[in-house]
Design a protein around this motif. Structure first.
Motif, PDB file in Angstrom:
ATOM      1  N   TYR A  16     -18.562 -16.599 -14.417  1.00 34.89           N
ATOM      2  CA  TYR A  16     -19.316 -16.193 -13.387  1.00 34.89           C
ATOM      3  C   TYR A  16     -20.393 -17.205 -13.132  1.00 34.89           C
ATOM      4  O   TYR A  16     -20.995 -17.615 -12.340  1.00 34.89           O
ATOM      5  N   GLN A  17     -20.750 -17.950 -14.193  1.00 33.52           N
ATOM      6  CA  GLN A  17     -21.812 -18.616 -14.412  1.00 33.52           C
ATOM      7  C   GLN A  17     -21.416 -20.181 -13.947  1.00 33.52           C
ATOM      8  O   GLN A  17     -22.612 -20.704 -13.699  1.00 33.52           O
ATOM      9  N   VAL A  18     -20.228 -20.193 -14.026  1.00 32.10           N
ATOM     10  CA  VAL A  18     -19.957 -21.795 -13.732  1.00 32.10           C
ATOM     11  C   VAL A  18     -18.813 -21.937 -12.318  1.00 32.10           C
ATOM     12  O   VAL A  18     -18.951 -22.725 -11.712  1.00 32.10           O
ATOM     13  N   TYR A 117     -13.628 -11.288 -21.745  1.00 33.18           N
ATOM     14  CA  TYR A 117     -14.729 -10.362 -21.158  1.00 33.18           C
ATOM     15  C   TYR A 117     -16.061 -10.911 -21.258  1.00 33.18           C
ATOM     16  O   TYR A 117     -16.791 -10.718 -22.451  1.00 33.18           O
ATOM     17  N   HIS A 118     -16.520 -11.765 -20.255  1.00 33.57           N
ATOM     18  CA  HIS A 118     -17.966 -12.152 -20.223  1.00 33.57           C
ATOM     19  C   HIS A 118     -18.775 -11.615 -19.004  1.00 33.57           C
ATOM     20  O   HIS A 118     -19.315 -12.447 -18.182  1.00 33.57           O
ATOM     21  N   TRP A 119     -18.539 -10.157 -18.850  1.00 36.13           N
ATOM     22  CA  TRP A 119     -19.376  -9.373 -17.993  1.00 36.13           C
ATOM     23  C   TRP A 119     -19.020  -9.199 -16.565  1.00 36.13           C
ATOM     24  O   TRP A 119     -19.369  -8.508 -15.916  1.00 36.13           O
ATOM     25  N   PHE A 161     -14.489  -9.587 -26.444  1.00 36.13           N
ATOM     26  CA  PHE A 161     -15.834  -9.280 -25.588  1.00 36.13           C
ATOM     27  C   PHE A 161     -17.016 -10.139 -25.972  1.00 36.13           C
ATOM     28  O   PHE A 161     -17.204 -10.401 -27.105  1.00 36.13           O
ATOM     29  N   ASN A 162     -17.839 -10.386 -24.817  1.00 37.05           N
ATOM     30  CA  ASN A 162     -19.105 -11.044 -25.373  1.00 37.05           C
ATOM     31  C   ASN A 162     -20.349 -10.371 -25.190  1.00 37.05           C
ATOM     32  O   ASN A 162     -20.666  -9.583 -24.223  1.00 37.05           O
ATOM     33  N   GLU A 163     -21.022  -9.929 -26.301  1.00 36.23           N
ATOM     34  CA  GLU A 163     -22.227  -9.340 -26.377  1.00 36.23           C
ATOM     35  C   GLU A 163     -22.330  -7.847 -25.738  1.00 36.23           C
ATOM     36  O   GLU A 163     -22.983  -7.627 -24.537  1.00 36.23           O
ATOM     37  N   THR A 164     -21.653  -7.064 -26.302  1.00 36.52           N
ATOM     38  CA  THR A 164     -21.539  -5.481 -25.915  1.00 36.52           C
ATOM     39  C   THR A 164     -22.939  -5.030 -25.888  1.00 36.52           C
ATOM     40  O   THR A 164     -23.359  -4.381 -24.726  1.00 36.52           O
ATOM     41  N   THR A 372     -20.909 -18.746 -31.499  1.00 39.50           N
ATOM     42  CA  THR A 372     -20.295 -18.984 -30.184  1.00 39.50           C
ATOM     43  C   THR A 372     -21.373 -19.349 -29.136  1.00 39.50           C
ATOM     44  O   THR A 372     -20.872 -19.578 -28.008  1.00 39.50           O
ATOM     45  N   GLU A 373     -22.675 -19.121 -29.393  1.00 44.26           N
ATOM     46  CA  GLU A 373     -23.593 -19.792 -28.316  1.00 44.26           C
ATOM     47  C   GLU A 373     -25.028 -20.047 -29.310  1.00 44.26           C
ATOM     48  O   GLU A 373     -25.187 -19.024 -30.066  1.00 44.26           O
ATOM     49  N   ASN A 374     -25.721 -20.908 -28.823  1.00 46.27           N
ATOM     50  CA  ASN A 374     -26.957 -20.945 -29.329  1.00 46.27           C
ATOM     51  C   ASN A 374     -27.363 -22.164 -28.634  1.00 46.27           C
ATOM     52  O   ASN A 374     -26.634 -23.311 -28.358  1.00 46.27           O
ATOM     53  N   ALA A 418     -22.552 -24.930 -28.585  1.00 45.48           N
ATOM     54  CA  ALA A 418     -23.817 -25.017 -27.901  1.00 45.48           C
ATOM     55  C   ALA A 418     -23.742 -24.342 -26.795  1.00 45.48           C
ATOM     56  O   ALA A 418     -22.729 -24.179 -26.019  1.00 45.48           O
ATOM     57  N   TRP A 419     -24.501 -23.438 -26.395  1.00 46.57           N
ATOM     58  CA  TRP A 419     -24.677 -22.850 -25.008  1.00 46.57           C
ATOM     59  C   TRP A 419     -25.886 -23.688 -24.470  1.00 46.57           C
ATOM     60  O   TRP A 419     -26.909 -23.904 -24.710  1.00 46.57           O
ATOM     61  N   SER A 420     -25.379 -24.438 -23.217  1.00 50.31           N
ATOM     62  CA  SER A 420     -24.110 -24.464 -22.590  1.00 50.31           C
ATOM     63  C   SER A 420     -23.611 -25.868 -22.538  1.00 50.31           C
ATOM     64  O   SER A 420     -24.310 -26.958 -22.561  1.00 50.31           O
ATOM     65  N   LEU A 425     -25.490 -21.125 -14.015  1.00 51.71           N
ATOM     66  CA  LEU A 425     -26.457 -19.931 -13.354  1.00 51.71           C
ATOM     67  C   LEU A 425     -26.813 -19.062 -14.445  1.00 51.71           C
ATOM     68  O   LEU A 425     -25.727 -18.503 -15.277  1.00 51.71           O
ATOM     69  N   SER A 426     -27.983 -18.841 -14.688  1.00 54.12           N
ATOM     70  CA  SER A 426     -28.724 -17.856 -15.802  1.00 54.12           C
ATOM     71  C   SER A 426     -28.664 -16.664 -14.960  1.00 54.12           C
ATOM     72  O   SER A 426     -29.135 -16.513 -13.877  1.00 54.12           O
ATOM     73  N   TRP A 427     -28.075 -15.482 -15.441  1.00 50.81           N
ATOM     74  CA  TRP A 427     -27.589 -14.389 -14.718  1.00 50.81           C
ATOM     75  C   TRP A 427     -28.824 -13.803 -13.916  1.00 50.81           C
ATOM     76  O   TRP A 427     -28.881 -13.447 -12.734  1.00 50.81           O
ATOM     77  N   LEU A 428     -30.233 -13.859 -14.819  1.00 50.69           N
ATOM     78  CA  LEU A 428     -31.507 -13.261 -13.996  1.00 50.69           C
ATOM     79  C   LEU A 428     -32.150 -14.414 -13.745  1.00 50.69           C
ATOM     80  O   LEU A 428     -33.504 -14.086 -13.305  1.00 50.69           O
ATOM     81  N   ASN A 429     -32.126 -15.498 -14.148  1.00 46.33           N
ATOM     82  CA  ASN A 429     -33.035 -16.695 -14.054  1.00 46.33           C
ATOM     83  C   ASN A 429     -32.549 -17.726 -13.298  1.00 46.33           C
ATOM     84  O   ASN A 429     -33.403 -19.194 -13.144  1.00 46.33           O
ATOM     85  N   GLY A 430     -31.694 -17.715 -12.374  1.00 46.09           N
ATOM     86  CA  GLY A 430     -31.210 -18.640 -11.685  1.00 46.09           C
ATOM     87  C   GLY A 430     -30.870 -19.954 -12.226  1.00 46.09           C
ATOM     88  O   GLY A 430     -30.254 -20.072 -13.393  1.00 46.09           O
ATOM     89  N   LYS A 432     -33.087 -22.341 -12.639  1.00 45.85           N
ATOM     90  CA  LYS A 432     -34.187 -22.986 -13.286  1.00 45.85           C
ATOM     91  C   LYS A 432     -34.180 -23.076 -14.707  1.00 45.85           C
ATOM     92  O   LYS A 432     -34.848 -24.008 -15.345  1.00 45.85           O
ATOM     93  N   LYS A 433     -33.599 -22.400 -15.274  1.00 42.48           N
ATOM     94  CA  LYS A 433     -33.572 -22.153 -16.723  1.00 42.48           C
ATOM     95  C   LYS A 433     -32.422 -22.972 -17.302  1.00 42.48           C
ATOM     96  O   LYS A 433     -31.339 -22.454 -17.124  1.00 42.48           O
ATOM     97  N   GLN A 434     -32.399 -24.161 -17.638  1.00 38.12           N
ATOM     98  CA  GLN A 434     -31.304 -25.204 -17.860  1.00 38.12           C
ATOM     99  C   GLN A 434     -30.909 -25.062 -19.247  1.00 38.12           C
ATOM    100  O   GLN A 434     -31.973 -24.979 -20.176  1.00 38.12           O
ATOM    101  N   TYR A 435     -29.806 -25.217 -19.453  1.00 38.51           N
ATOM    102  CA  TYR A 435     -29.265 -25.089 -21.001  1.00 38.51           C
ATOM    103  C   TYR A 435     -28.261 -26.378 -21.420  1.00 38.51           C
ATOM    104  O   TYR A 435     -27.901 -26.595 -22.599  1.00 38.51           O
ATOM    105  N   GLY A 436     -27.779 -27.112 -20.487  1.00 40.28           N
ATOM    106  CA  GLY A 436     -26.777 -27.884 -20.554  1.00 40.28           C
ATOM    107  C   GLY A 436     -26.763 -29.375 -21.274  1.00 40.28           C
ATOM    108  O   GLY A 436     -27.990 -29.544 -21.369  1.00 40.28           O
TER     109      GLY A 436
HETATM  110  C1  BG6 Z   1     -26.260 -15.078 -23.421  1.00 42.91           C
HETATM  111  C2  BG6 Z   1     -25.037 -14.920 -22.456  1.00 42.91           C
HETATM  112  O1  BG6 Z   1     -26.884 -13.583 -23.762  1.00 42.91           O
HETATM  113  O2  BG6 Z   1     -27.414 -15.497 -23.108  1.00 42.91           O
HETATM  114  C3  BG6 Z   1     -25.140 -16.179 -21.496  1.00 42.91           C
HETATM  115  O3  BG6 Z   1     -23.954 -14.440 -23.138  1.00 42.91           O
HETATM  116  C4  BG6 Z   1     -26.457 -16.401 -21.261  1.00 42.91           C
HETATM  117  O4  BG6 Z   1     -24.319 -15.642 -20.485  1.00 42.91           O
HETATM  118  C5  BG6 Z   1     -27.250 -16.756 -22.540  1.00 42.91           C
HETATM  119  O5  BG6 Z   1     -26.738 -17.470 -19.880  1.00 42.91           O
HETATM  120  C6  BG6 Z   1     -28.767 -17.387 -21.967  1.00 42.91           C
HETATM  121  O6  BG6 Z   1     -29.346 -16.136 -21.406  1.00 42.91           O
HETATM  122  P1  BG6 Z   1     -30.478 -16.445 -20.301  1.00 42.91           P
HETATM  123  O7  BG6 Z   1     -31.067 -15.119 -19.763  1.00 42.91           O
HETATM  124  O8  BG6 Z   1     -31.497 -17.278 -20.758  1.00 42.91           O
HETATM  125  O9  BG6 Z   1     -29.536 -17.019 -19.154  1.00 42.91           O
END
Ligand code: BG6
Length: 468
Positions: A16-18, A117-119, A161-164, A372-374, A418-420, A425-430, A432-436
């Motif tokens: 969903y995020q990409v 399943y990532h949501w 699953f990702n992050e139940t 699997t993410e950091n 590494a995330w990402s 797209l950050s689910w709730l932060n659009g 603006k919040k970059q990770y890549g």
């Molecule tokens: C993890 C999720 O909880 O955190 C990712 O698996 C998510 O999908 C990441 O993007 C970073 O969270 P946020 O709220 O900073 O986008």
């Protein structure tokens, strides 16, 4: 020390995020396609309709990953792209897209590490009760089997699953993710149990197909530490670890739930409706699970909360910054003066990571782990056309050092994602919040550009982290 030869250096994303292409080629509607369009739910109303258009640009993106020297790409499959209504006919165009993506990775020798399943749940299932409805368990097991049969000849690493805790917690306690329900603990625990059963069913199916790969689950890794030596706060930290870590890890790794939580659920009337058959299944699948994926961003600093009075689910803080009481009003998370935080209020703590890994080893022994993410969410500075994401480099460097140390201590860590891989797209932060490692220019036709971290990570991979 160099990282061992079988340690995978990767980076991650989620459908969903990409992907974008939210209604193309027969894809069904997901819960996020609906939820993100409800006014006020996401940052400035952003949604994943287009996201970073990975669906159409995956070749360009995988080529960049190859140039970075990435050994493995963790991505997720969109369930409604494969089975549009969640439980019915398979969409061949969806299968084709992931076949193409997988083949593109393999062309460059990049190992696909796939999350089922990532949501993004098919909306028809969400409307029927989502993860609180036991029918979703069987629908998931069916969907998982479709994926194993379609891609399992080439995909040898599966995450169910990702992050139940996040999609159930935000979905049924904080109301910040679909289905947007607030403070319903009964539903929350029911949903988590149903997810564990769905995981166990998918694991059993996978093993019965004899595809000889590995399968596990990814959890948030958010170890709790007391703010001081006071007994009541040490107790609060213990409580937080039982509810937010052991409740999720025990049923997967031990095949049973922690007594401490069970007793309290009974008192509150929150015990999930479960059958003996389901509990037996959890027990039986514990040694079939091959690994746990950990998503580590920050630890939790906790103290006791006296009462829940005045507690409301706080949307501002629901994206993970400290400051909220726990849903049961036993502890609260706090920011501490002597700690360092990101712009979004997430603590930066490589030490907390190491202490947490030791805690896991103590409880679960030599279980195989992947990070699997950091990563670091930041607004990256652009200086004379260079995307100078130096804070991200420092963040990843410090965390990789900890991983090296942990491996030296005998903790069974087999990879780092590494995330990402790319800004998304950050689910709730659009956006603006970059990770890549790869920048996406939203003002210029989603053009991709390499950040400083891209070159830095390439070098780390090439030298197998010897300098760290
Ligand atoms: C993890 C999720 O909880 O955190 C990712 O698996 C998510 O999908 C990441 O993007 C970073 O969270 P946020 O709220 O900073 O986008």
């Amino acid at each position: 020390m160099k990282f061992p030869k079988d340690f995978l250096f990767g980076a991650a994303s989620a459908s969903y995020q990409v992907e974008g292409a939210w209604n193309e080629d027969g894809k069904g509607i997901s819960n996020w396609d609906i939820f993100s369009k409800i006014p006020g739910k996401t940052f400035e109303g952003t949604n994943g309709d287009v996201a970073v258009d990975h669906y159409h640009r995956y070749k360009e993106d995988v080529k960049l990953m190859a140039e970075m020297g990435l050994e493995s790409y963790r991505f997720s499959i969109s369930w409604p792209r494969i089975i549009p209504d969640g439980d019915g006919k398979v969409n061949e165009k969806g299968i084709e897209f992931y076949n193409n993506l997988i083949n593109e990775c393999l062309k460059y020798g990049i190992v696909p590490f796939v999350t089922l399943y990532h949501w993004d749940l098919p909306q028809t299932l969400e409307e029927a009760g989502g993860w609180t409805n036991k029918k979703t368990i069987d629908a998931f097991a069916k969907y998982a089997e479709v994926c194993f049969r379609a891609f399992g000849d080439r995909v040898k690493h599966w995450i169910t699953f990702n992050e139940t805790i996040v999609f159930c917690g935000h979905g049924y306690l904080a109301g910040a993710h679909p289905p947007g329900i607030v403070n319903d603990a009964k539903k929350y625990f029911q949903a988590t149990h149903n997810v564990f059963v769905a995981h166990a069913k998918a694991v059993s199916k996978y093993k019965s197909l004899k595809q000889y790969g590995e399968i596990g689950i990814t959890h948030v890794f958010n170890p709790a530490f007391s703010v001081d030596d006071k007994e009541e706060n040490i107790f609060a930290a213990k409580h937080a670890n039982y509810y937010d870590t052991f409740w999720f890890y025990d049923p997967i790794l031990k095949g049973e739930y922690p007594e401490y939580v069970l007793d309290q659920l009974k008192e509150h009337g929150w015990t999930p409706d479960w059958t003996n058959e389901e509990l037996d299944l959890l027990k039986a699948s514990a040694d079939k699970n091959d690994f746990i994926g950990l998503n580590y961003y920050q630890p939790k600093r906790v103290m006791k909360v006296e009462s829940t009075e005045g507690f409301e689910a706080n949307r501002e803080n629901s994206t993970g910054a400290p400051g909220n009481p726990s849903f049961d009003g036993v502890y609260k998370t706090v920011m501490m003066k002597d700690k360092v935080y990101t712009k979004w209020g997430w603590e930066i703590s490589p030490e907390g990571f190491l202490d947490g890994l030791r805690m896991l080893k103590e409880r679960y022994g030599d279980v195989k782990l992947y990070i699997t993410e950091n990563g670091l969410g930041d607004e990256d500075p652009i200086i004379e056309d260079v995307i100078a994401d130096v804070p991200r480099i420092n963040f990843i460097k410090e965390h990789l050092k900890v991983i090296k140390k942990a491996i030296q201590e005998g903790i069974n860590l087999k990879g780092y994602y590494a995330w990402s891989v790319i800004d998304l797209l950050s689910w709730l932060n659009g956006y603006k919040k970059q990770y890549g490692f790869i920048y996406v220019d939203h003002k210029n036709n989603l053009e991709r550009k390499k950040k400083l971290s891209f070159y830095w990570y390439k070098n780390i991979i090439e030298t197998r982290g010897e300098e760290l």
